[in-house]
Design a protein around this motif. Structure first.
Motif, PDB file in Angstrom:
ATOM      1  N   SER A  16       0.824  -1.204   0.000  1.00  0.00           N
ATOM      2  CA  SER A  16       0.000   0.000   0.000  1.00  0.00           C
ATOM      3  C   SER A  16       0.856   1.251   0.000  1.00  0.00           C
ATOM      4  O   SER A  16       0.590   2.210  -0.739  1.00  0.00           O
ATOM      5  CB  SER A  16      -0.939  -0.006   1.211  1.00  0.00           C
ATOM      6  N   ARG A  17       1.918   1.238   0.835  1.00  0.00           N
ATOM      7  CA  ARG A  17       2.781   2.409   0.899  1.00  0.00           C
ATOM      8  C   ARG A  17       3.497   2.637  -0.429  1.00  0.00           C
ATOM      9  O   ARG A  17       3.650   3.770  -0.882  1.00  0.00           O
ATOM     10  CB  ARG A  17       3.795   2.257   2.037  1.00  0.00           C
ATOM     11  N   ASN A  20       1.072   4.054  -3.038  1.00  0.00           N
ATOM     12  CA  ASN A  20       0.690   5.442  -2.751  1.00  0.00           C
ATOM     13  C   ASN A  20       1.872   6.399  -2.819  1.00  0.00           C
ATOM     14  O   ASN A  20       1.705   7.612  -2.616  1.00  0.00           O
ATOM     15  CB  ASN A  20       0.046   5.545  -1.367  1.00  0.00           C
ATOM     16  N   SER A  22       4.327   6.544  -0.740  1.00  0.00           N
ATOM     17  CA  SER A  22       4.647   7.018   0.610  1.00  0.00           C
ATOM     18  C   SER A  22       6.129   6.817   0.912  1.00  0.00           C
ATOM     19  O   SER A  22       6.750   5.858   0.433  1.00  0.00           O
ATOM     20  CB  SER A  22       3.812   6.259   1.644  1.00  0.00           C
ATOM     21  N   ARG A  30      11.118  -1.394  -2.322  1.00  0.00           N
ATOM     22  CA  ARG A  30      10.227  -0.725  -3.266  1.00  0.00           C
ATOM     23  C   ARG A  30      10.341  -1.370  -4.652  1.00  0.00           C
ATOM     24  O   ARG A  30       9.345  -1.662  -5.296  1.00  0.00           O
ATOM     25  CB  ARG A  30      10.555   0.770  -3.340  1.00  0.00           C
ATOM     26  N   ARG A  49      -9.005   4.226  -3.814  1.00  0.00           N
ATOM     27  CA  ARG A  49      -8.076   5.205  -3.267  1.00  0.00           C
ATOM     28  C   ARG A  49      -8.746   6.568  -3.110  1.00  0.00           C
ATOM     29  O   ARG A  49      -8.495   7.291  -2.143  1.00  0.00           O
ATOM     30  CB  ARG A  49      -6.850   5.318  -4.181  1.00  0.00           C
ATOM     31  N   ARG A  53      -9.127   8.742   0.403  1.00  0.00           N
ATOM     32  CA  ARG A  53      -8.563  10.073   0.655  1.00  0.00           C
ATOM     33  C   ARG A  53      -9.581  11.189   0.489  1.00  0.00           C
ATOM     34  O   ARG A  53      -9.283  12.360   0.743  1.00  0.00           O
ATOM     35  CB  ARG A  53      -7.367  10.324  -0.272  1.00  0.00           C
TER      36      ARG A  53
END
Length: 331
Positions: A16-17, A20, A22, A30, A49, A53
Motif C-alpha cells: 500500500s505504501r 501510494n 509514501s 520498493r 483510493r 482520501r
C-alpha cells in the motif's frame, strides 16, 4: 494487493505504501514490490483510493463547443496545467446552449467523480434561479460577468478592444467600423461597449454596427457591405471574421492597408500568414487556462469559494494590415 504482497515477500501494508508513493520504504523493497506488481499486472484501484482520501484528483470542464479557437486553446492549457498538478480532466459537453442543456450538464456532476469544475460558457446561461452547483463542488467560470456569485477568469476584453480602436484612431482615421460577434456573447458585448466608449471619448461619429457569428463567412458578408462604404478602418471582433473581411476587400479591389486598415482580435497562429499579416489583439489563452486550474485547486485545498474577477491582460500586435491614414487632397 495480497497477491503482490505474497509474491514480493512483504506485508500488504508495504504494498500500500509503495502504491501510494509514501516515504519510509527502502529502495530495494520498493523495487521488489514494483517488480511483483508488473509481473501480476497489478494496478491500484483508483476509485477505492479516491474514497479513502476523499479526493478523485479530477477536474470537470463544462463547455458548449470545441469549434472556437478560444475554447480549444483554453481547454488545452487547462489539461496541461492539471497534468502538472497530477490531476486529470473530465470533459462535460452541454448538449444544447439552453437552460435545460446547462442543467443537464450540471446534474451529471452528481454522477461523475470530480473534485471541482471549470465552466466555459456565457453568463446568460448561468441563471442562479435555474442552475446551481452540486454541494461541495468548487467552480471557476471562464468568459463571464458572474463574478458576484462565482470565481471568474477572463481576458481583459474591454482593454483589448480599446487598444485596437485607439490604434486605428491614432493612425489618423476619423472613425472605426466594427464587425461584432453574436449579441449573446459576453466577450462580444464587452468589445462592442469598449469600441463605442473610445469613439465617444474621441468625439468620433459612431458608424452602424455590423454583426457576425465569429466565422470567416460572416466576416466576408460584412466586408462586402463595407467595401461599398466610405470606411477607412475596421475593427473585427475576432481574427476569423477579419479574414473574411480581407477576402471581401480583395475581391472588391479595396487595398489593405492603403485604402482600409483592419485589426482583429485573438492573435491566432495563422494571423501572421494572412495577406497582409494581420494586426490583432493577443489573448493569452494559456494563461487563462493556467489560472483556472490554479484557482479551482486553491478553492479545493482551502475548502473555500472566492467570488470575484481575475483579468488576464491583452497586448496589441501590430503587423501589416494597418497603416497611417492619409487624406487625399481635393482637386
Amino acid at each position: 494487493m495480497s497477491d503482490v504482497a505474497r509474491l514480493a515477500g512483504v506485508s500488504a501494508q508495504t504494498v500500500s505504501r509503495v502504491s501510494n508513493g509514501s516515504p519510509g520504504v527502502i529502495e530495494a523493497t520498493r523495487q521488489q514490490v514494483i517488480a511483483a506488481m508488473n509481473e501480476l499486472g497489478y494496478r491500484p484501484n483508483s476509485a477505492a483510493r479516491a474514497l479513502k482520501r476523499g479526493s478523485f484528483r479530477t477536474i470537470g470542464v463544462i463547455l458548449f463547443t470545441l469549434s472556437t479557437t478560444g475554447n480549444v486553446r483554453t481547454l488545452e492549457a487547462i489539461a496541461a496545467r492539471a497534468a502538472e498538478e497530477d490531476y486529470a480532466i473530465t470533459l462535460i459537453p452541454v448538449a444544447a446552449p439552453t437552460q435545460a442543456g446547462v442543467r443537464g450538464a450540471f446534474s451529471r456532476l452528481n454522477e461523475l467523480a470530480v473534485d471541482g469544475i471549470i465552466v466555459i460558457m456565457e453568463v446568460h446561461l448561468l441563471d442562479a434561479a435555474t442552475v446551481s452547483l452540486p454541494p461541495g463542488v468548487h467552480a471557476v467560470v471562464v468568459d463571464s460577468d458572474a463574478s458576484e456569485s462565482y470565481s471568474v477568469i477572463d481576458t481583459d476584453q474591454a482593454d483589448g478592444a480599446r487598444k485596437a480602436v485607439e490604434h486605428l484612431l491614432d493612425l489618423g482615421h476619423s472613425t472605426v467600423w466594427h464587425v461584432a460577434g453574436p449579441s449573446e456573447s459576453f466577450a462580444s458585448e464587452r468589445r462592442v461597449n469598449a469600441w463605442r466608449s473610445v469613439l465617444a471619448d474621441r468625439g468620433c461619429v459612431e458608424p452602424a454596427l455590423l454583426r457576425g457569428d465569429w466565422s470567416a463567412e460572416s466576416g466576408y458578408q460584412a466586408g462586402l457591405a463595407l467595401a461599398s462604404s466610405d470606411c477607412t478602418a475596421v475593427f473585427a471582433a475576432n481574427d476569423q471574421m477579419a479574414l473574411g473581411v480581407l477576402r471581401a476587400f480583395h475581391e472588391k479591389g479595396v487595398r489593405v492597408p492603403q485604402d482600409v486598415s483592419i485589426v482583429g482580435f485573438d492573435d491566432i497562429p495563422d494571423s501572421t500568414s494572412f495577406s497582409p499579416p494581420l494586426t490583432t489583439v493577443h489573448q493569452d489563452f494559456a494563461e487563462v487556462g493556467r489560472r483556472c486550474v490554479d484557482k479551482v485547486l486553491k478553492q479545493m485545498r482551502e475548502n473555500s469559494t472566492e467570488p470575484g474577477l481575475d483579468l488576464v491582460p491583452t497586448r496589441l500586435v501590430v503587423r501589416a494590415s494597418t497603416s497611417a491614414h492619409v487624406v487625399a487632397p481635393r482637386n
